[in-house]
Design a protein around this motif. Structure first.
Motif, mmCIF file in Angstrom:
data_model
loop_
_atom_site.group_PDB
_atom_site.id
_atom_site.type_symbol
_atom_site.label_atom_id
_atom_site.label_comp_id
_atom_site.label_asym_id
_atom_site.label_seq_id
_atom_site.Cartn_x
_atom_site.Cartn_y
_atom_site.Cartn_z
ATOM 1 N N ALA A 1 0.821 -1.210 0.000
ATOM 2 C CA ALA A 1 0.000 0.000 0.000
ATOM 3 C C ALA A 1 0.853 1.257 0.000
ATOM 4 N N PHE A 2 2.153 1.098 0.286
ATOM 5 C CA PHE A 2 3.057 2.243 0.344
ATOM 6 C C PHE A 2 3.974 2.306 -0.877
ATOM 7 N N ALA A 3 3.602 1.585 -1.940
ATOM 8 C CA ALA A 3 4.451 1.527 -3.125
ATOM 9 C C ALA A 3 4.717 2.909 -3.711
ATOM 10 N N ALA A 4 3.726 3.771 -3.682
ATOM 11 C CA ALA A 4 3.904 5.102 -4.273
ATOM 12 C C ALA A 4 4.808 5.987 -3.432
ATOM 13 N N ASP A 5 4.816 5.777 -2.125
ATOM 14 C CA ASP A 5 5.650 6.594 -1.229
ATOM 15 C C ASP A 5 5.972 5.787 0.032
ATOM 16 N N PRO A 6 7.074 5.033 -0.005
ATOM 17 C CA PRO A 6 7.434 4.233 1.170
ATOM 18 C C PRO A 6 8.189 5.002 2.253
ATOM 19 N N ARG A 7 8.303 6.314 2.108
ATOM 20 C CA ARG A 7 9.086 7.081 3.086
ATOM 21 C C ARG A 7 8.581 6.911 4.523
ATOM 22 N N PRO A 8 7.262 6.839 4.775
ATOM 23 C CA PRO A 8 6.818 6.613 6.167
ATOM 24 C C PRO A 8 7.345 5.295 6.740
ATOM 25 N N LEU A 9 7.483 4.263 5.904
ATOM 26 C CA LEU A 9 8.046 3.003 6.382
ATOM 27 C C LEU A 9 9.532 3.146 6.663
ATOM 28 N N PHE A 10 10.212 3.913 5.824
ATOM 29 C CA PHE A 10 11.633 4.173 6.079
ATOM 30 C C PHE A 10 11.820 4.847 7.426
ATOM 31 N N ALA A 11 11.011 5.858 7.723
ATOM 32 C CA ALA A 11 11.142 6.582 8.996
ATOM 33 C C ALA A 11 10.904 5.649 10.174
ATOM 34 N N ALA A 12 9.896 4.777 10.063
ATOM 35 C CA ALA A 12 9.624 3.841 11.154
ATOM 36 C C ALA A 12 10.748 2.826 11.289
ATOM 37 N N ASP A 13 11.264 2.339 10.177
ATOM 38 C CA ASP A 13 12.363 1.372 10.200
ATOM 39 C C ASP A 13 13.607 2.001 10.822
ATOM 40 N N ALA A 14 13.892 3.242 10.447
ATOM 41 C CA ALA A 14 15.077 3.915 10.976
ATOM 42 C C ALA A 14 14.998 4.072 12.488
ATOM 43 N N GLU A 15 13.834 4.455 13.002
ATOM 44 C CA GLU A 15 13.697 4.640 14.452
ATOM 45 C C GLU A 15 13.760 3.315 15.193
ATOM 46 N N ALA A 16 13.057 2.313 14.682
ATOM 47 C CA ALA A 16 13.058 1.012 15.347
ATOM 48 C C ALA A 16 14.444 0.377 15.300
ATOM 49 N N SER A 17 15.128 0.491 14.171
ATOM 50 C CA SER A 17 16.448 -0.119 14.023
ATOM 51 C C SER A 17 17.473 0.519 14.942
ATOM 52 N N SER A 18 17.317 1.811 15.214
ATOM 53 C CA SER A 18 18.286 2.496 16.064
ATOM 54 C C SER A 18 18.266 1.977 17.491
ATOM 55 N N ASP A 19 17.176 1.295 17.872
ATOM 56 C CA ASP A 19 17.071 0.745 19.222
ATOM 57 C C ASP A 19 17.406 -0.741 19.283
ATOM 58 N N GLU A 20 17.773 -1.329 18.135
ATOM 59 C CA GLU A 20 18.153 -2.732 18.117
ATOM 60 C C GLU A 20 19.513 -2.909 18.784
ATOM 61 N N PRO A 21 19.688 -3.939 19.615
ATOM 62 C CA PRO A 21 21.000 -4.178 20.215
ATOM 63 C C PRO A 21 22.006 -4.621 19.156
ATOM 64 N N GLY A 22 23.268 -4.261 19.354
ATOM 65 C CA GLY A 22 24.287 -4.664 18.391
ATOM 66 C C GLY A 22 25.659 -4.177 18.796
ATOM 67 N N ASP A 23 26.690 -4.775 18.202
ATOM 68 C CA ASP A 23 28.069 -4.402 18.491
ATOM 69 C C ASP A 23 28.518 -3.199 17.676
ATOM 70 N N VAL A 24 28.001 -3.099 16.456
ATOM 71 C CA VAL A 24 28.445 -2.055 15.542
ATOM 72 C C VAL A 24 27.337 -1.038 15.367
ATOM 73 N N PRO A 25 27.535 0.194 15.835
ATOM 74 C CA PRO A 25 26.489 1.200 15.652
ATOM 75 C C PRO A 25 26.329 1.541 14.179
ATOM 76 N N ALA A 26 25.084 1.714 13.748
ATOM 77 C CA ALA A 26 24.803 2.080 12.365
ATOM 78 C C ALA A 26 23.682 3.105 12.362
ATOM 79 N N GLU A 27 23.725 3.991 11.387
ATOM 80 C CA GLU A 27 22.719 5.034 11.283
ATOM 81 C C GLU A 27 21.947 4.855 9.986
ATOM 82 N N LEU A 28 20.657 4.572 10.120
ATOM 83 C CA LEU A 28 19.803 4.407 8.957
ATOM 84 C C LEU A 28 19.222 5.779 8.635
ATOM 85 N N ASP A 29 19.966 6.553 7.834
ATOM 86 C CA ASP A 29 19.547 7.917 7.570
ATOM 87 C C ASP A 29 19.576 8.293 6.093
#
Length: 313
Positions: free
Chosen positions: A170-198
């Motif tokens: 349903a977001f094929a025309a504009d997936p940017r809202p999914l990107f924003a949600a993915d970026a925020e959720a991913s930033s809170d994932e535990p991990g050894d190597v910090p990464a910035e989804l920006d």
């Protein structure tokens, strides 16, 4: 038996299928297809210096493979990765050691300081890594659900006020809202190597456009029209389904939206004919482990993240 190392040939269907075959044999709880391997190579960001190496016998059979590159989206320079796998039927021929040596030389030549590798939490695999100077850190679990027979929780007859479920398509025309949600959720994932989804364009190229991402089975929960949670789905186009990422935006956590999105995705996956579901969780991610156990997932294997300091060339 003589074993040699070379790069995967870009645009070679037989090479892509050989890599997929080895990965499936070594890690049967991952979604791996030849199409996905080809995409991984062709779409890699230049700054990643990504290579797919193969270990090949004298008669041309690929018995091992390694993914190697730089973590270019990390705020800490010099971070890198290598994940080497050998077909269980062809271990003991030195393929793993040769792959690792070639990978480390490549990384050192690109200025890597720290290299990280996922290693199956089994004595032989751990010993292999430790003999070569790697040290263990965090662990993660692979989980499997028999989707064909699982007693999936039912979706509520009525969704909470303001909540609606939509497929990722349903977001094929504009997936940017999914990107924003993915970026925020991913930033809170535990991990050894910090990464910035920006980088939205990079996310489009490597996540949204991945042939493994099933946009119809990916399910998004919206609250008053705002993306609040999502359950991203990967499939092999046949029988295997995997949770690529399940996340909730911070402002909407604690409402059961991740469970809701994942429940809907699993029901639709089963209706589409998928019979096995897989997922992975950091061993310390108790909330997601609890959710997956609630669905009926069981741990089927564990990996440990190993790290090593490299000497740059």
């Amino acid at each position: 038996m003589t074993v040699s190392i070379r790069d995967v040939r870009a645009g070679s269907p037989s090479d892509a299928e050989s890599v997929a075959r080895v990965r499936r044999a070594a890690l049967p709880f991952l979604i791996v297809t030849a199409e996905g391997v080809a995409f991984e190579l062709s779409s890699a960001h230049p700054a990643k210096h990504h290579r797919i190496l193969v270990a090949e016998t004298a008669d041309g059979r690929v018995i091992g493979t390694a993914q190697v590159g730089i973590v270019y989206d990390s705020p800490e320079p010099g971070q890198s990765y290598v994940n080497a796998h050998v077909d269980p039927a062809h271990r003991g021929l030195g393929a793993g050691a040769l792959l690792l040596r070639a990978a480390e030389e490549h990384l050192a030549g690109r200025g890597a300081v720290d290299v990280y590798a996922w290693v199956l939490d089994e004595p032989a695999h751990r010993a292999f890594a430790e003999r070569r100077g790697y040290h263990p850190s965090r662990s993660a679990h692979f989980l499997r659900l028999d989707l064909a027979s699982a007693a999936l929780p039912e979706l509520p007859r009525d969704l909470p006020a303001g909540v609606e479920l939509r497929p990722g398509s349903a977001f094929a025309a504009d997936p940017r809202p999914l990107f924003a949600a993915d970026a925020e959720a991913s930033s809170d994932e535990p991990g050894d190597v910090p990464a910035e989804l920006d980088d939205y364009e990079d996310w489009l190229a490597h996540t949204w456009n991945s042939p493994s991402l099933d946009k119809e089975l990916t399910t998004v929960a919206l609250v008053d029209g705002v993306v609040a949670s999502f359950a991203a789905a990967q499939t092999d186009g046949a029988t295997r389904y995997a949770s690529a990422m399940t996340g909730t935006v911070r402002a909407f956590r604690g409402r059961g939206l991740a469970k809701l999105a994942k429940t809907a995705s699993l029901h639709r996956a089963r209706a589409a004919g998928y019979t096995e579901a897989f997922t992975g969780n950091d061993a310390g991610n108790d909330p997601m482990l609890a959710i997956n156990e609630w669905f009926g997932y069981e741990i089927c294997a564990t990996e440990t993240r190993y790290t090593k300091k490299l000497e740059t060339l």
